[in-house]
Each structure stands twice: as C-alpha cells, then as structure tokens.
Scaffold this motif. Structure first.
Motif, mmCIF file in Angstrom:
data_model
loop_
_atom_site.group_PDB
_atom_site.id
_atom_site.type_symbol
_atom_site.label_atom_id
_atom_site.label_comp_id
_atom_site.label_asym_id
_atom_site.label_seq_id
_atom_site.Cartn_x
_atom_site.Cartn_y
_atom_site.Cartn_z
ATOM 1 N N LYS A 54 159.255 89.159 101.896
ATOM 2 C CA LYS A 54 160.291 88.263 101.376
ATOM 3 C C LYS A 54 161.677 88.859 101.578
ATOM 4 O O LYS A 54 162.614 88.157 101.993
ATOM 5 N N ALA A 55 161.821 90.147 101.314
ATOM 6 C CA ALA A 55 163.119 90.805 101.485
ATOM 7 C C ALA A 55 163.584 90.715 102.933
ATOM 8 O O ALA A 55 164.790 90.552 103.204
ATOM 9 N N MET A 95 161.912 97.987 104.714
ATOM 10 C CA MET A 95 161.061 97.853 105.886
ATOM 11 C C MET A 95 159.685 97.323 105.479
ATOM 12 O O MET A 95 159.126 97.729 104.456
ATOM 13 N N ILE A 96 159.154 96.436 106.298
ATOM 14 C CA ILE A 96 157.819 95.923 106.038
ATOM 15 C C ILE A 96 156.798 96.968 106.509
ATOM 16 O O ILE A 96 156.856 97.426 107.650
ATOM 17 N N PRO A 97 155.848 97.357 105.649
ATOM 18 C CA PRO A 97 154.860 98.385 106.043
ATOM 19 C C PRO A 97 153.738 97.795 106.900
ATOM 20 O O PRO A 97 152.586 97.683 106.481
ATOM 21 N N PHE A 98 154.087 97.414 108.125
ATOM 22 C CA PHE A 98 153.106 96.791 109.016
ATOM 23 C C PHE A 98 151.937 97.741 109.304
ATOM 24 O O PHE A 98 152.101 98.957 109.367
ATOM 25 N N VAL A 99 150.764 97.139 109.493
ATOM 26 C CA VAL A 99 149.570 97.870 109.909
ATOM 27 C C VAL A 99 149.050 97.195 111.170
ATOM 28 O O VAL A 99 148.794 95.991 111.176
ATOM 29 N N LEU A 152 155.656 81.375 100.130
ATOM 30 C CA LEU A 152 155.558 82.833 100.003
ATOM 31 C C LEU A 152 155.614 83.239 98.531
ATOM 32 O O LEU A 152 154.842 84.104 98.084
ATOM 33 N N ASP A 153 156.492 82.606 97.765
ATOM 34 C CA ASP A 153 156.550 82.889 96.328
ATOM 35 C C ASP A 153 155.232 82.535 95.643
ATOM 36 O O ASP A 153 154.789 83.223 94.720
ATOM 37 N N ALA A 193 153.328 95.011 97.221
ATOM 38 C CA ALA A 193 154.469 95.669 97.864
ATOM 39 C C ALA A 193 154.753 95.052 99.227
ATOM 40 O O ALA A 193 155.920 94.886 99.616
ATOM 41 N N PHE A 194 153.691 94.723 99.961
ATOM 42 C CA PHE A 194 153.854 94.142 101.289
ATOM 43 C C PHE A 194 154.589 92.812 101.211
ATOM 44 O O PHE A 194 155.531 92.552 101.982
#
Length: 301
Positions: free
Chosen positions: A229-230, A1-5, A199-200, A223-224
C-alpha cells in the motif's frame, strides 16, 4: 521497500502439495507479467475445486488431468478473465463435466491495448462467458473438508475475485497481490481507486498466508501488504511531484519515475501511471485535456 520474494521450488507440470488443502501445478507460460507462469490451485482431495486453469496449453491440461486422476472436480473457479488465467476452463470442463463459476463479465469496456504487448495479461477472448454460475461477494462454496468464501477484489480487473480458505486462514488472491512484483492496473477496466479499496479489504482480513496465481506465497502478509500500500501511495506522491515540476505527459513521468525499467514493461508502467492519474482526477486533484487517456495533457488542478 516491498519485501519481494522471487525464489521458490517448482517444476512445470509437477503437482506440489503446498499446504494441507492446496496443491499447485504451474503452467509453462513465463513472462514479464506472469513471472514463472500461471499457478493452478487444486483445493481439497477426492472432491475438489480447481482455481484458474490457465491459458490454452495442452501440456498444462495433461498435467492437471494427471493431478486430478480418480478425483471429482466439483467446481472450476476463476479469479478473473485475463488470458493467462481462464481460457483453459472450457477444455477442463469438457474433460470433467464441472461447472465454471466466476464474476460477471467486465463491468467497464476493455481497451484494445489491453491485449497487446502485455505478456498474457490481456482479456480472455474465448467463449468463457457467461459462466455456469455467477459468484457473489460473500457467498461460500463447500467441499468435504474445505470451503471457499468469495471476496470481491476489483482493481486489477473489474471482475476480479479472491477466495478465502478459512480452514487455513488463507486467501487465494489471484493477481490482486503478488509476492514477486506489484500488480498491474490497466484502465479503463482496471481501476486504481477500486484497487486501493480492495487492498484495504485484504489488509483487514488479517490472513496468515496469501497464495497468488503467479510466484511464491506471501507468508508474512501484514507487513508485506502495508509495504504494498505504501508503494502505491508513494507512486501517487511521485506523480504529483512530476506534475509540479512541469511534466504534462505520461511518457515524461514514466521516464523520470521508472529508471532502469525493462523496456518490455514501459507500456505497462504508462498504464499504471494513467490509473493513478485517473484516481487523482476523480479526487479532484488533477485535470486531463481533452480526456483522461494515456495521451492526455495532465496538470494539477
């Protein structure tokens, strides 16, 4: 999961000091693609650069001029020429006399649908181009106690740029990465293959903070970005699974993959799926009949 803020402190028109060399003013143009609105960044003090003036909005222009009182704007910089980022550049130039610097015009044709129903993410159809100076990947713009290095990040748009602020190990990342949501990639100008390569490149930069043009900063980028990317790779996997299950049309795939999606975002989801499918076609994994468009019949190779 993307840790959105998604929570951050702001008021429309207010100038906020967000870091030692950055101030931010947010335009009142909220929407499903712009979140709370377009953030214009002011880099430095006294002699400054302005990044992404925003859409045509008289209140925002007034707020910017108040924030810039008694300062000299040396550069007006554009991350890209979507309608929520660049149209106000000309009006700001008329007030300040500053040159507009940007990438060349879009490298690929833009679709008519790119300016329909997308909450401001269509192309700036005002006369911004040609810019006063075309920026090249890797060049550096210098101020008294700041510098910005151009990083080409095509994908969301073919002419998308980000700006490295090395004094803070920060990247002003435009729409390439956002803390509140994933970025939209709309073909034919948007390219998922380009997006993943860019992105890379951002991941390899090992930045301490990312400053998107919409929403709050990304303060733990490593980490974000790996989660970002995942997520894209997982979407690719899901599309291949839908094709294996017998789906051949993009609306079928969207209905199965985006459960509970805001109806306003369904067209954008279809464009995102199309972007992934075009990349998969370029990789030789899928085929489109008669051509790789949103209305095509898609099948595994």
């Amino acid at each position: 999961m993307i840790p959105f803020v998604r929570e951050f402190d702001f008021e429309y028109g207010r100038v906020d000091r967000v870091s030692p060399r950055l101030r931010r003013v947010i335009c009142n143009n909220p929407g499903p693609f712009t979140f709370t609105g377009t953030a214009t960044f002011i880099v430095g003090d006294d002699e400054v650069a302005v990044i992404d003036p925003g859409p045509i909005d008289e209140a925002h222009l007034t707020a910017l001029m108040a924030a810039l009182k008694d300062e000299r704007v040396t550069h007006i910089l554009l991350t890209h020429t979507h309608a929520d980022h660049s149209p106000l550049a000309k009006a700001l130039q008329q007030r300040t006399g500053s040159p507009i610097l940007a990438a060349p015009p879009p490298a690929r044709p833009t679709s008519a649908s790119a300016n329909e129903g997308n909450g401001g993410e269509g192309w700036d159809e005002t006369a911004v181009f040609p810019p006063d100076r075309v920026l090249s990947d890797g060049e550096t713009i210098n101020g008294p106690d700041w510098s910005l290095t151009v990083m080409a990040t095509p994908g969301h748009a073919s002419n998308h740029l980000a700006f490295v602020l090395p004094q803070e190990n920060a990247l002003l990342v435009g729409d390439h990465v956002m803390g509140w949501s994933t970025s939209v990639v709309v073909p034919p100008d948007g390219s998922m293959a380009d997006y993943m390569r860019s992105l890379d490149r951002v991941i390899a930069g090992d930045f301490s903070v990312l400053w998107p043009t919409h929403g709050p900063p990304v303060v733990h980028p490593a980490a974000f970005l790996e989660a970002y990317k995942a997520h894209r790779l997982d979407r690719e996997r899901q599309i291949l699974e839908r094709l294996a299950a017998g789906d051949t049309a993009i609306p079928q795939m969207v209905a199965a993959m985006y459960l509970g999606l805001d109806p306003r975002l369904v067209p954008a989801a279809g464009q995102s799926v199309l972007g992934h499918l075009i990349k998969l076609a370029e990789d030789g994994r899928v085929t489109a009949t008669p051509a790789p468009t949103v209305d095509a019949d898609w099948r595994l190779t």
